[in-house]
Write a protein that holds these residues in place. Structure first.
Motif, PDB file in Angstrom:
ATOM      1  N   UNK A  96     -44.113 -35.112  -6.096  1.00 39.08           N
ATOM      2  CA  UNK A  96     -44.591 -34.349  -4.951  1.00 39.08           C
ATOM      3  C   UNK A  96     -43.396 -34.044  -4.073  1.00 39.08           C
ATOM      4  N   UNK A  97     -43.437 -32.966  -3.292  1.00 36.90           N
ATOM      5  CA  UNK A  97     -42.334 -32.707  -2.358  1.00 36.90           C
ATOM      6  C   UNK A  97     -42.082 -33.858  -1.396  1.00 36.90           C
ATOM      7  N   UNK A  98     -43.070 -34.730  -1.214  1.00 39.12           N
ATOM      8  CA  UNK A  98     -42.902 -35.882  -0.331  1.00 39.12           C
ATOM      9  C   UNK A  98     -42.117 -37.015  -1.009  1.00 39.12           C
ATOM     10  N   UNK A  99     -41.856 -36.878  -2.314  1.00 43.23           N
ATOM     11  CA  UNK A  99     -40.887 -37.669  -3.078  1.00 43.23           C
ATOM     12  C   UNK A  99     -41.287 -39.099  -3.424  1.00 43.23           C
ATOM     13  N   UNK A 100     -41.819 -39.857  -2.481  1.00 42.25           N
ATOM     14  CA  UNK A 100     -42.139 -41.254  -2.787  1.00 42.25           C
ATOM     15  C   UNK A 100     -43.332 -41.717  -1.975  1.00 42.25           C
ATOM     16  N   UNK A 107     -45.787 -39.562   6.471  1.00 39.34           N
ATOM     17  CA  UNK A 107     -46.226 -38.242   6.919  1.00 39.34           C
ATOM     18  C   UNK A 107     -47.741 -38.136   6.992  1.00 39.34           C
ATOM     19  N   UNK A 108     -48.428 -39.276   6.888  1.00 41.47           N
ATOM     20  CA  UNK A 108     -49.901 -39.306   6.931  1.00 41.47           C
ATOM     21  C   UNK A 108     -50.492 -38.383   5.874  1.00 41.47           C
ATOM     22  N   UNK A 174     -44.486 -42.281 -10.491  1.00 42.00           N
ATOM     23  CA  UNK A 174     -43.935 -41.060 -11.091  1.00 42.00           C
ATOM     24  C   UNK A 174     -45.012 -40.097 -11.592  1.00 42.00           C
ATOM     25  N   UNK A 175     -46.110 -40.026 -10.854  1.00 46.25           N
ATOM     26  CA  UNK A 175     -47.176 -39.074 -11.174  1.00 46.25           C
ATOM     27  C   UNK A 175     -47.475 -38.235  -9.944  1.00 46.25           C
ATOM     28  N   UNK A 176     -48.310 -37.226 -10.131  1.00 47.73           N
ATOM     29  CA  UNK A 176     -48.743 -36.382  -9.017  1.00 47.73           C
ATOM     30  C   UNK A 176     -49.922 -37.073  -8.337  1.00 47.73           C
ATOM     31  N   UNK A 177     -49.842 -37.328  -7.033  1.00 48.38           N
ATOM     32  CA  UNK A 177     -50.984 -37.961  -6.354  1.00 48.38           C
ATOM     33  C   UNK A 177     -52.194 -37.038  -6.376  1.00 48.38           C
ATOM     34  N   UNK A 178     -53.353 -37.604  -6.600  1.00 48.35           N
ATOM     35  CA  UNK A 178     -54.565 -36.794  -6.655  1.00 48.35           C
ATOM     36  C   UNK A 178     -54.970 -36.337  -5.262  1.00 48.35           C
TER      37      UNK A 178
END
Length: 269
Positions: A96-100, A107-108, A174-178
């Motif tokens: 994700x662009x939020x990285x971790x 960033x809530x 290392x996955x995309x958060x749902x």
């Protein structure tokens, strides 16, 4: 000051052997908050106290109250993948662009990503957002938590529990958060923001009642002002703080087994 923004409590769901931190024990966010209040109490007894002391401690108090209500500032994951800890989610990479994971919570869930300096419109939007959060989570709905007063260890324990039961639940490295997970982050973060705002207001009222406070009238609703400050801190400082933590790697050197778990951490007086 690098260690004053978080607590090192271990979340160890696999019950692995834990390393021991070589940093100075106790110099964590709870210690820093207690130090702020003790300093306020001390300088309030001295009419000649420097306004600089008040300014520094006020800035610190505001920032640390925000920090301790962010679940991933209250511990770190230890498991087979992170035997030396994931540094409060900073090493828990997400696609994700939020990285971790840490920054997702800083960033809530992506709600607050503005960078300083704030424009007038952005400042007004934060104030409006504070009002909306107070309506969503009125003070009466948080009486159980607020009844703990300025017990900073209790604040930490609440957020640690959220870290263990919510922040690491339903998310894989290392996955995309749902979308469901991000919605949960946003919902929990809004409640934590409101709680932090009320508690900051209580802390500021305690400070103001000590006497000899430099004249700097806040005016209006103390809680609204406090909540607006907290949102600004997490929205603006979150970006800079996460970058700092990543750059400094929290200045940890971890070696061998003896990191206290949440249950073993002694309560502050």
């Amino acid at each position: 000051m690098a260690t004053w923004h978080f607590a090192d409590t271990a979340y160890n769901p696999e019950n692995i052997t834990l390393p021991i931190s070589t940093r100075v024990p106790g110099e964590d966010v709870m210690w820093a908050l207690q130090g702020c209040m003790e300093t306020f109490s001390s300088v309030a007894k001295n009419p000649a106290s420097s306004p600089w002391i008040w300014s520094f401690q006020l800035r610190a108090l505001i920032h640390f109250v925000g920090d301790v209500h962010q679940p991933l500032h209250n511990g770190q994951l230890f498991d087979h993948q992170f035997p030396n800890g994931d540094e409060g989610g900073n090493l828990f990479i997400m696609q994700t662009p939020l990285q971790n994971l840490h920054f997702i919570w800083d960033s809530a869930g992506g709600l607050y990503q503005v960078e300083p300096p704030l424009s007038t419109a952005q400042a007004n939007e934060l104030s409006k957002n504070a009002t909306e959060l107070m309506q969503l989570h009125p003070r009466d709905s948080l009486q159980t938590e607020l009844s703990k007063g300025l017990n900073f260890t209790a604040w930490h324990d609440e957020a640690f529990n959220l870290m263990a039961t919510v922040a690491y639940a339903g998310v894989q490295y290392n996955t995309v958060p749902t979308a469901e997970y991000l919605n949960t982050v946003q919902s929990v973060s809004k409640r934590q923001l409101a709680l932090a705002g009320y508690r900051l207001a209580d802390a500021l009222n305690t400070v103001m009642s000590n006497g000899n406070v430099p004249t700097a009238p806040v005016g209006g609703n103390t809680t609204l002002v406090a909540l607006s400050i907290i949102i600004a801190v997490l929205a603006v400082a979150g970006v800079a703080l996460t970058a700092l933590l990543l750059r400094e790697k929290r200045k940890r050197t971890l070696k061998s087994p003896n990191l206290k778990t949440n249950e073993e951490r002694p309560l502050m007086p």
